[in-house]
Design an enzyme around this catalytic site. Structure first.
Site, short mmCIF file in Angstrom:
data_model
loop_
_atom_site.label_atom_id
_atom_site.label_comp_id
_atom_site.label_asym_id
_atom_site.label_seq_id
_atom_site.Cartn_x
_atom_site.Cartn_y
_atom_site.Cartn_z
CD GLU A 175 9.19 -6.75 9.74
OE1 GLU A 175 9.33 -5.65 10.33
OE2 GLU A 175 8.30 -7.57 10.02
CD GLU B 172 6.13 -1.10 11.34
OE1 GLU B 172 6.52 -1.75 10.34
OE2 GLU B 172 5.84 -1.64 12.41
CG HIS C 235 11.07 -9.06 13.08
ND1 HIS C 235 10.09 -9.38 13.99
CD2 HIS C 235 10.66 -7.91 12.47
CE1 HIS C 235 9.11 -8.48 13.93
NE2 HIS C 235 9.44 -7.57 13.01
#
Length: 227
Positions: free
Chosen positions: A25, A146, A11
């Site tokens: 995040e 993750e 991101h």
């Protein structure tokens, strides 16, 4: 053996990624990725690049191109998970058509990460496969991590903890070091005699010689400090 590793903080910029309890995040994964880079500094014969060092947006294909152009040995994409407030744990991903080397790398890195996370009672959600763009379009072994659920209050609190992230970064690096049989740099020591730094060295023989010389000259204070 040596290795070139590209770390991909997910991101960035206009894409905040998952959010939870005021935490983005994109910010967590950037901090974690920088800590990963720092921990690689303890090892010999390893080169590390990050796809981004600040809060900027990068397309998925650009992230893969970044690694492909550098012909690196391993690509690791860093993310946080998000779902219902009760969802929790850690999981890793490789592409369904991944090579046997990639499977082996995932096994080793996942194992080291879980050895660390188990101390915090973090659930192991397993080693998985997915057709993610950064896994599909990279030409070298690629893994997506993750790292906990930003939507889970307890795990969110851990993701805010710099010392927790530092330990997680170290676990990731230890996994990669195991894969590529990386060796740690020798520890450096500073020898100080009567308040004056003599020199910095990693060699035991030089330390002994310096201390014996200081004793011969009747030094009042001899200090040995690990750098």
């Amino acid at each position: 053996m040596g290795a070139y590793v590209v770390i991909d903080p997910g991101h960035g910029g206009k894409d905040s990624g998952a959010t939870g309890f005021g935490l983005n995040e994109k910010d967590v994964v950037l901090e974690l990725s920088k800590k990963i880079n720092d921990h690689f500094g303890k090892y010999q014969d390893v080169t590390v690049s990050l796809t981004r060092w600040d809060d900027r947006f990068i397309e998925l294909n650009e992230r893969a191109d970044f690694a492909n152009k550098r012909n690196c040995d391993l690509f690791i994409s860093i993310h946080n998970n998000s779902a219902s407030p009760s969802a929790n744990g850690f999981e890793s991903y490789i592409h369904p058509n991944a090579s046997s080397s990639t499977v082996r790398y995932q096994d080793e890195i996942h194992k080291h990460i879980m050895q660390y996370l188990t101390q915090y009672q973090i659930h192991d959600r397993g080693k998985k496969q997915a057709n993610f763009a950064v896994l599909r379009e990279t030409s070298m072994p690629a893994i997506l991590l993750e790292n906990l659920f930003i939507s889970n209050q307890r795990e969110n609190e851990l993701l805010r903890d710099s010392s927790f992230l530092d330990g997680l970064a170290n676990a990731i690096v230890e996994g990669v070091a195991s894969v590529f049989q990386l060796r740690k740099k020798p520890a450096m020591y500073r020898i100080t005699v009567d308040g004056q730094a003599v020199y910095d060295t990693a060699y035991e023989s030089k330390i002994v010689d310096a201390v014996l010389e200081a004793v011969r000259k009747h030094a009042q204070e001899i200090q040995l400090k690990k750098l």
